[in-house]
Design a protein around this motif. Structure first.
Motif, PDB file in Angstrom:
ATOM      1  N   LYS A 217       0.673  -2.469 -11.162  1.00  0.00           N
ATOM      2  CA  LYS A 217      -0.126  -1.135 -10.887  1.00  0.00           C
ATOM      3  C   LYS A 217       0.551  -0.091 -11.491  1.00  0.00           C
ATOM      4  O   LYS A 217      -0.339   0.710 -11.985  1.00  0.00           O
ATOM      5  CB  LYS A 217       0.052  -0.986  -9.386  1.00  0.00           C
ATOM      6  CG  LYS A 217       1.569  -0.917  -8.714  1.00  0.00           C
ATOM      7  CD  LYS A 217       1.372  -1.002  -7.034  1.00  0.00           C
ATOM      8  CE  LYS A 217       2.913  -1.294  -6.502  1.00  0.00           C
ATOM      9  NZ  LYS A 217       2.917  -1.004  -5.193  1.00  0.00           N
ATOM     10  N   LYS A 218       1.750   0.255 -11.967  1.00  0.00           N
ATOM     11  CA  LYS A 218       2.038   1.354 -12.572  1.00  0.00           C
ATOM     12  C   LYS A 218       1.658   1.369 -13.983  1.00  0.00           C
ATOM     13  O   LYS A 218       1.176   2.519 -14.668  1.00  0.00           O
ATOM     14  CB  LYS A 218       3.665   1.741 -12.491  1.00  0.00           C
ATOM     15  CG  LYS A 218       4.341   1.631 -11.361  1.00  0.00           C
ATOM     16  CD  LYS A 218       5.828   1.980 -11.521  1.00  0.00           C
ATOM     17  CE  LYS A 218       6.483   2.109 -10.093  1.00  0.00           C
ATOM     18  NZ  LYS A 218       8.111   2.094  -9.982  1.00  0.00           N
ATOM     19  N   ASP A 219       1.699   0.337 -14.781  1.00  0.00           N
ATOM     20  CA  ASP A 219       1.209   0.182 -16.055  1.00  0.00           C
ATOM     21  C   ASP A 219      -0.519   0.230 -15.969  1.00  0.00           C
ATOM     22  O   ASP A 219      -1.062   0.773 -16.897  1.00  0.00           O
ATOM     23  CB  ASP A 219       1.685  -1.360 -16.688  1.00  0.00           C
ATOM     24  CG  ASP A 219       2.932  -1.108 -17.103  1.00  0.00           C
ATOM     25  OD1 ASP A 219       3.545   0.002 -17.188  1.00  0.00           O
ATOM     26  OD2 ASP A 219       3.637  -2.079 -17.382  1.00  0.00           O
ATOM     27  N   ASP A 220      -0.803  -0.289 -14.950  1.00  0.00           N
ATOM     28  CA  ASP A 220      -2.625  -0.275 -15.005  1.00  0.00           C
ATOM     29  C   ASP A 220      -2.982   1.040 -14.875  1.00  0.00           C
ATOM     30  O   ASP A 220      -4.100   1.311 -15.090  1.00  0.00           O
ATOM     31  CB  ASP A 220      -2.871  -1.265 -13.656  1.00  0.00           C
ATOM     32  CG  ASP A 220      -2.718  -2.785 -13.837  1.00  0.00           C
ATOM     33  OD1 ASP A 220      -2.465  -3.078 -15.240  1.00  0.00           O
ATOM     34  OD2 ASP A 220      -2.835  -3.289 -13.123  1.00  0.00           O
ATOM     35  N   VAL A 221      -2.276   1.884 -14.202  1.00  0.00           N
ATOM     36  CA  VAL A 221      -2.849   3.330 -14.019  1.00  0.00           C
ATOM     37  C   VAL A 221      -2.911   4.048 -15.366  1.00  0.00           C
ATOM     38  O   VAL A 221      -4.021   4.676 -15.830  1.00  0.00           O
ATOM     39  CB  VAL A 221      -1.888   4.247 -13.223  1.00  0.00           C
ATOM     40  CG1 VAL A 221      -2.114   5.457 -13.349  1.00  0.00           C
ATOM     41  CG2 VAL A 221      -2.004   3.708 -11.756  1.00  0.00           C
ATOM     42  N   LEU A 222      -1.714   3.861 -16.244  1.00  0.00           N
ATOM     43  CA  LEU A 222      -1.711   4.409 -17.440  1.00  0.00           C
ATOM     44  C   LEU A 222      -2.604   3.805 -18.446  1.00  0.00           C
ATOM     45  O   LEU A 222      -3.528   4.264 -19.215  1.00  0.00           O
ATOM     46  CB  LEU A 222      -0.053   3.981 -17.869  1.00  0.00           C
ATOM     47  CG  LEU A 222       0.935   4.899 -17.189  1.00  0.00           C
ATOM     48  CD1 LEU A 222       2.166   4.269 -17.818  1.00  0.00           C
ATOM     49  CD2 LEU A 222       0.619   6.576 -17.256  1.00  0.00           C
ATOM     50  N   ALA A 223      -3.188   2.516 -18.283  1.00  0.00           N
ATOM     51  CA  ALA A 223      -4.142   1.798 -19.149  1.00  0.00           C
ATOM     52  C   ALA A 223      -5.226   1.842 -18.771  1.00  0.00           C
ATOM     53  O   ALA A 223      -6.269   1.552 -19.502  1.00  0.00           O
ATOM     54  CB  ALA A 223      -3.442  -0.022 -19.389  1.00  0.00           C
ATOM     55  N   GLY A 224      -5.540   2.302 -17.747  1.00  0.00           N
ATOM     56  CA  GLY A 224      -6.768   2.524 -17.160  1.00  0.00           C
ATOM     57  C   GLY A 224      -7.544   1.245 -16.468  1.00  0.00           C
ATOM     58  O   GLY A 224      -8.643   1.162 -16.535  1.00  0.00           O
ATOM     59  N   ILE A 225      -6.643   0.415 -16.035  1.00  0.00           N
ATOM     60  CA  ILE A 225      -6.847  -1.064 -15.528  1.00  0.00           C
ATOM     61  C   ILE A 225      -7.076  -0.821 -13.964  1.00  0.00           C
ATOM     62  O   ILE A 225      -6.430  -0.120 -13.205  1.00  0.00           O
ATOM     63  CB  ILE A 225      -6.017  -2.102 -15.997  1.00  0.00           C
ATOM     64  CG1 ILE A 225      -5.992  -2.261 -17.356  1.00  0.00           C
ATOM     65  CG2 ILE A 225      -6.364  -3.179 -15.055  1.00  0.00           C
ATOM     66  CD1 ILE A 225      -4.827  -3.100 -17.679  1.00  0.00           C
ATOM     67  N   LYS A 226      -8.259  -1.143 -13.392  1.00  0.00           N
ATOM     68  CA  LYS A 226      -8.390  -1.317 -12.073  1.00  0.00           C
ATOM     69  C   LYS A 226      -8.313  -2.510 -11.512  1.00  0.00           C
ATOM     70  O   LYS A 226      -8.446  -3.488 -11.714  1.00  0.00           O
ATOM     71  CB  LYS A 226      -9.937  -0.633 -11.743  1.00  0.00           C
ATOM     72  CG  LYS A 226     -10.601   0.542 -12.437  1.00  0.00           C
ATOM     73  CD  LYS A 226     -11.841   0.983 -12.203  1.00  0.00           C
ATOM     74  CE  LYS A 226     -12.183   2.201 -12.712  1.00  0.00           C
ATOM     75  NZ  LYS A 226     -11.778   2.613 -14.282  1.00  0.00           N
ATOM     76  N   SER A 227      -7.891  -2.435 -10.002  1.00  0.00           N
ATOM     77  CA  SER A 227      -7.537  -3.620  -9.035  1.00  0.00           C
ATOM     78  C   SER A 227      -7.701  -3.124  -7.799  1.00  0.00           C
ATOM     79  O   SER A 227      -7.429  -2.120  -7.272  1.00  0.00           O
ATOM     80  CB  SER A 227      -6.235  -3.993  -9.603  1.00  0.00           C
ATOM     81  OG  SER A 227      -5.117  -3.261  -9.041  1.00  0.00           O
ATOM     82  N   THR A 228      -7.672  -4.203  -7.098  1.00  0.00           N
ATOM     83  CA  THR A 228      -7.461  -3.971  -5.524  1.00  0.00           C
ATOM     84  C   THR A 228      -6.078  -3.294  -4.947  1.00  0.00           C
ATOM     85  O   THR A 228      -5.957  -2.678  -4.089  1.00  0.00           O
ATOM     86  CB  THR A 228      -7.832  -5.415  -4.613  1.00  0.00           C
ATOM     87  OG1 THR A 228      -6.869  -6.203  -5.083  1.00  0.00           O
ATOM     88  CG2 THR A 228      -9.310  -5.793  -4.827  1.00  0.00           C
ATOM     89  N   ALA A 229      -5.160  -3.703  -6.037  1.00  0.00           N
ATOM     90  CA  ALA A 229      -3.687  -3.189  -5.648  1.00  0.00           C
ATOM     91  C   ALA A 229      -3.917  -1.730  -5.488  1.00  0.00           C
ATOM     92  O   ALA A 229      -3.365  -0.875  -4.632  1.00  0.00           O
ATOM     93  CB  ALA A 229      -2.896  -3.824  -6.576  1.00  0.00           C
ATOM     94  N   LEU A 230      -4.457  -1.258  -6.652  1.00  0.00           N
ATOM     95  CA  LEU A 230      -4.632   0.445  -6.497  1.00  0.00           C
ATOM     96  C   LEU A 230      -5.830   0.738  -5.528  1.00  0.00           C
ATOM     97  O   LEU A 230      -5.366   1.900  -4.915  1.00  0.00           O
ATOM     98  CB  LEU A 230      -4.893   0.532  -8.063  1.00  0.00           C
ATOM     99  CG  LEU A 230      -4.054   0.450  -9.256  1.00  0.00           C
ATOM    100  CD1 LEU A 230      -4.728   0.579 -10.554  1.00  0.00           C
ATOM    101  CD2 LEU A 230      -2.939   1.080  -8.786  1.00  0.00           C
ATOM    102  N   ALA A 231      -6.928   0.162  -5.508  1.00  0.00           N
ATOM    103  CA  ALA A 231      -7.971   0.455  -4.523  1.00  0.00           C
ATOM    104  C   ALA A 231      -7.387   0.613  -2.869  1.00  0.00           C
ATOM    105  O   ALA A 231      -7.586   1.641  -2.318  1.00  0.00           O
ATOM    106  CB  ALA A 231      -8.972  -0.342  -4.329  1.00  0.00           C
ATOM    107  N   TRP A 232      -6.421  -0.395  -2.587  1.00  0.00           N
ATOM    108  CA  TRP A 232      -6.085  -0.273  -1.187  1.00  0.00           C
ATOM    109  C   TRP A 232      -4.555   0.157  -1.182  1.00  0.00           C
ATOM    110  O   TRP A 232      -4.387   0.866  -0.055  1.00  0.00           O
ATOM    111  CB  TRP A 232      -5.872  -2.069  -0.774  1.00  0.00           C
ATOM    112  CG  TRP A 232      -7.126  -2.511  -0.943  1.00  0.00           C
ATOM    113  CD1 TRP A 232      -8.307  -2.237  -0.981  1.00  0.00           C
ATOM    114  CD2 TRP A 232      -7.294  -4.045  -0.688  1.00  0.00           C
ATOM    115  NE1 TRP A 232      -9.450  -3.184  -1.031  1.00  0.00           N
ATOM    116  CE2 TRP A 232      -8.648  -4.446  -0.838  1.00  0.00           C
ATOM    117  CE3 TRP A 232      -6.480  -5.211  -0.694  1.00  0.00           C
ATOM    118  CZ2 TRP A 232      -9.511  -5.602  -0.837  1.00  0.00           C
ATOM    119  CZ3 TRP A 232      -7.118  -6.594  -1.034  1.00  0.00           C
ATOM    120  CH2 TRP A 232      -8.425  -6.633  -0.957  1.00  0.00           C
ATOM    121  N   GLY A 233      -3.780   0.358  -2.278  1.00  0.00           N
ATOM    122  CA  GLY A 233      -2.478   0.930  -1.921  1.00  0.00           C
ATOM    123  C   GLY A 233      -1.824   0.625  -1.047  1.00  0.00           C
ATOM    124  O   GLY A 233      -1.419  -0.536  -0.639  1.00  0.00           O
TER     125      GLY A 233
END
Length: 320
Positions: A217-233
């Protein structure tokens, strides 16, 4: 916050993960291709295979299929799972080759690392799909359209992480297709049972793949990748618990509709306990812990198969 360009140029070199004995035995020229289809990480193949075994075994139970026919179909779907999981990985890595370079865990994938060119990967994909077609043509004719329709899901899944926070849902639709396909493969068309079993698998995948997504999730934020991990937090665990409740209800419904015996429902109860333990104990901020619990789902899928298979054997030999 560093830019994406800074992330890829100033980060420390990424160490390659250790290889197992099988991978180490491969010629150096072959190794990148084996890694491309994730032969070094078979967990994805198991998670694709287990829903197939549920459908096959439940259909065998309903139709009193012979042990030889059931074993043949379980073997055929096992080969198909290995091939199609590999094909899906190639498609995913072709779409994501630029994004993978920005995520620590995926930066050393063969295409992202430049070990395999996109053209070479496409040729390899053609070979994988040809083998997959061979498996599909080995199934009854009425399975062909249902089986081939899953290819559209395989091809489009990687796009969803760019435009929506729910790529896990598309993966769930894809990874559980075998739960439905297993029924007509055994000569059974029971749509309500097929639908309930398939939907239960979709719920399961939403849970385990959200845990998987929390690794990055940390790298995904920087790379602009979306996921349920970020959506649900921080609400990930309650949401996953909700999906698990629905999953168990759907599994129970599928078992009732199919007239399953006690072993199946014991397996469902055992799986429910395992899933509850996973959601309770997983540390979503520790990537290694997320990976450990993600891999543990291999056992959960096996528990459900075991319950269905024991019921099938008991019925086949007239013990119930």
């Amino acid at each position: 916050m560093p830019s994406q360009r800074q992330l890829t140029t100033t980060s420390a070199p990424i160490a390659k993960p250790p290889l197992g004995p099988f991978m180490q035995s491969l010629p150096k020229s072959v190794l990148p291709y084996a890694q491309l289809v994730r032969l070094d990480k078979p967990v994805g193949t198991w998670l694709l295979y287990w829903p197939c075994t549920w459908g096959i075994t439940m259909a065998a139970y309903a139709s009193n299929a012979s042990l030889l026919d059931t074993a043949w179909m379980l073997s055929l779907f096992g080969v198909g799972s290995l091939i199609m999981r590999g094909a899906g990985c190639i498609v995913n890595d072709l779409w994501d080759r630029n994004l993978d370079q920005k995520v620590e865990r995926t930066a050393m994938r063969p295409i992202a690392a430049g070990q395999i060119t996109p053209k070479q990967a496409i040729v390899y994909l053609g070979g994988q799909l040809t083998l997959g077609l061979g498996v599909l043509l080995s199934l009854p004719v009425d399975c062909l359209l249902l089986g081939a329709s899953s290819l559209a899901l395989v091809a489009t899944y990687p796009l969803f992480k760019r435009f929506t926070y729910y790529p896990q849902l598309m993966l769930a639709f894809t990874y559980n297709w075998g739960a439905m396909l297993g029924f007509p493969a055994m000569g059974v068309w029971d749509v309500p049972t097929m639908a309930a079993l398939y939907a239960s698998g979709v719920c399961w995948t939403m849970v385990y793949d959200t845990i998987y997504a929390h690794q990055d999730k940390k790298d995904d934020v920087l790379a602009g990748i979306k996921s349920t991990a970020l959506a649900w937090g921080e609400y990930s665990k309650p949401v996953m618990a909700g999906f698990t409740v629905v999953q168990i209800a759907l599994l129970t419904t599928a078992g009732v509709l199919n007239g399953m015996g006690p072993a199946f429902f014991m397996g469902v109860g055992w799986a429910a306990y395992r899933l509850a333990s996973m959601i309770t104990n997983v540390h979503l901020d520790l990537p290694k812990d997320c990976w450990r619990w993600f891999v543990d789902n291999i056992k959960t899928g096996g528990v459900l198969f075991l319950g269905a298979f024991v019921d099938y054997l008991l019925k086949l030999f007239g013990l119930m």
